[in-house]
Design a protein around this motif. Structure first.
Motif, short mmCIF file in Angstrom:
data_model
loop_
_atom_site.label_atom_id
_atom_site.label_comp_id
_atom_site.label_asym_id
_atom_site.label_seq_id
_atom_site.Cartn_x
_atom_site.Cartn_y
_atom_site.Cartn_z
N LYS A 1 -2.03 59.58 71.14
CA LYS A 1 -0.78 59.32 71.88
C LYS A 1 0.39 59.04 70.94
O LYS A 1 1.54 59.27 71.29
CB LYS A 1 -1.09 58.11 72.77
N VAL A 2 0.11 58.52 69.73
CA VAL A 2 1.19 58.08 68.84
C VAL A 2 1.33 58.96 67.59
O VAL A 2 1.97 58.55 66.62
CB VAL A 2 1.02 56.59 68.44
N VAL A 3 0.73 60.16 67.59
CA VAL A 3 0.91 61.04 66.43
C VAL A 3 1.90 62.16 66.75
O VAL A 3 1.95 62.65 67.87
CB VAL A 3 -0.43 61.64 65.89
N VAL B 1 0.69 64.98 60.24
CA VAL B 1 1.33 64.15 61.28
C VAL B 1 1.95 62.88 60.70
O VAL B 1 1.53 62.38 59.66
CB VAL B 1 0.32 63.73 62.38
N VAL B 2 2.96 62.38 61.43
CA VAL B 2 3.44 61.02 61.21
C VAL B 2 3.02 60.22 62.45
O VAL B 2 2.66 60.79 63.48
CB VAL B 2 4.98 60.96 61.00
N ALA C 1 10.51 56.18 71.92
CA ALA C 1 10.48 57.62 72.19
C ALA C 1 11.46 58.36 71.28
O ALA C 1 12.02 59.39 71.65
CB ALA C 1 10.78 57.91 73.66
N THR C 2 11.69 57.82 70.07
CA THR C 2 12.65 58.43 69.16
C THR C 2 11.98 59.13 67.97
O THR C 2 12.66 59.62 67.08
CB THR C 2 13.64 57.36 68.62
N PHE C 3 10.64 59.21 67.97
CA PHE C 3 9.97 59.91 66.87
C PHE C 3 10.31 61.40 66.81
O PHE C 3 10.55 61.92 65.71
CB PHE C 3 8.44 59.70 66.93
N PRO C 4 10.33 62.12 67.95
CA PRO C 4 10.68 63.55 67.85
C PRO C 4 12.05 63.76 67.21
O PRO C 4 12.23 64.65 66.38
CB PRO C 4 10.65 64.01 69.32
N GLN C 5 13.02 62.91 67.58
CA GLN C 5 14.37 63.00 67.00
C GLN C 5 14.31 62.71 65.48
O GLN C 5 14.92 63.44 64.69
CB GLN C 5 15.26 61.96 67.70
N ALA C 6 13.56 61.68 65.09
CA ALA C 6 13.46 61.34 63.67
C ALA C 6 12.80 62.47 62.88
O ALA C 6 13.27 62.84 61.79
CB ALA C 6 12.65 60.04 63.50
N VAL C 7 11.74 63.05 63.43
CA VAL C 7 11.05 64.15 62.74
C VAL C 7 12.00 65.33 62.57
O VAL C 7 12.08 65.95 61.49
CB VAL C 7 9.77 64.57 63.50
#
Ligand SMILES: [Zn+2]
Ligand SMILES: [Zn+2]
Length: 340
Positions: free
Chosen positions: A132-134, A87-88, A292-298
């Motif tokens: 919640k944040v992984v 995970v990130v 809410a941009t982590f999924p896009q970054a991943v």
């Protein structure tokens, strides 16, 4: 006393110490214990450890907030993440209950907690965070690149605020890791006339080698004139990553264009002629952290749309973290990765 681990602890002003501390424990049902694989040094870490500090962290906190690792244990309420999952982590944990969280702006949460600044982070073998944040990330991504998911998520938040289209022109002020990530994203979005402003010679040469666009030294060259001459009217978009160059950004952007402000410099106080913004009909937008941009970054990282490995200039074990910080302080590195 339980198991011990090595960690880089911010003890007091200018004093970061690598020492043995207890392995953190899961104390709440929603938490996961992560074994840290790689953690990137952020400009914020450089500011925190400077004398006087340019950014305030809580004394006796383990620093490190840009990281990737494996889930090794989880609380009884965690049902979305499995043990062994890579995970990130979004280091800015939000409450999910305040007025901003309810407006879907978790980056503006009134109870935000910054990992590796306000509470123990990831320059250590283990780290405990809320589930919640992984965000899961593929196991075949290079660890140093995966550790860059956090700064990339911040970059994506800023890029999302600019309606960039193929054939547009843009200026990026500052060629540190964030500036170069922005430039890479803009290039992949089809921006054809791209200008990167940088005064530090090592960073300017590094940016030059990436061949993303024209690199300009704003001290020795007239950046405004060069941009206006190449575009005819000024750039469609100007991104400031320094936190202090809004005046020249407003000068370089075309009428009706957009200025996006990334960097934070709490000392910057420049006078600006407001009528410039009014009469040129410029949009000026701030952007802060990841929203809410982590999924896009991943997904950008996993698909290899941009190659962040080009930004990694050094990798050190935890014991040599000071060497990494020193390189960054001297402007002689771009992204430095620590492997605990
Ligand atoms: Zn950071
Ligand atoms: Zn909140």
């Amino acid at each position: 006393m339980g198991e011990m681990m090595k960690a880089a602890v911010f003890v007091s002003e200018g004093n970061l110490v690598v020492k043995d501390v207890p392995v953190p424990q899961i104390t709440k049902g929603d938490q996961v214990l992560i074994e840290v694989e790689a953690c990137s040094i952020c400009g914020t870490d450089v500011h925190i450890t400077a004398v006087p500090p340019g950014y305030i962290a809580t004394p006796n906190t383990i620093l490190g907030h840009e990281f990737v690792g494996y889930v090794r244990a989880k609380g009884e309420l965690v049902d979305q993440v499995e043990i062994g999952q890579r995970v990130v982590v979004n280091p800015n944990n939000y409450c999910g209950k305040c007025v901003y969280c309810k407006k879907n702006l978790p980056n503006q949460c009134e109870n935000i907690e910054a990992l590796g600044i306000d509470y123990d982070g990831a320059f250590a073998k283990y780290c405990v965070v809320s589930d919640k944040v992984v965000y899961p990330i593929a196991k075949d991504v290079d660890a140093g690149v995966a550790a860059c998911a956090e700064p990339l998520a911040c970059v994506v938040n800023g890029i999302n605020k600019a309606d960039v289209k193929p054939g547009d022109s843009a200026v990026v002020v500052g060629a540190g890791p964030i500036g170069l990530m922005i430039a890479m994203m803009l290039k992949s979005a089809g921006v054809d006339k791209l200008f990167i402003l940088e005064t530090a010679p090592v960073r300017a040469a590094f940016a030059e080698n990436l061949k993303l666009g024209r690199v300009i030294n704003p001290i020795t060259e007239k950046a405004g004139e060069i941009v206006t001459e190449a575009t005819g009217i000024g750039a469609d978009f100007v991104f400031d990553v320094t936190g202090s160059q809004m005046v020249s950004c407003v000068d370089m952007v075309r009428k009706g264009g957009t200025v996006v402000l990334f960097g934070v410099n709490k000392m910057a106080r420049k006078e600006i002629a407001q009528c410039e913004i009014t009469t040129k009909e410029i949009s000026v937008k701030g952007t802060w952290l990841a929203n809410a941009t982590f999924p896009q970054a991943v997904s950008i990282i996993e698909s290899g749309v941009i190659d962040l490995s080009k930004l990694i200039t050094a990798t050190y074990p935890l014991e040599q973290i000071h060497e990494g910080l020193e390189l960054l302080r001297k402007g002689e590195a771009v992204k430095v990765i620590i492997k605990p």
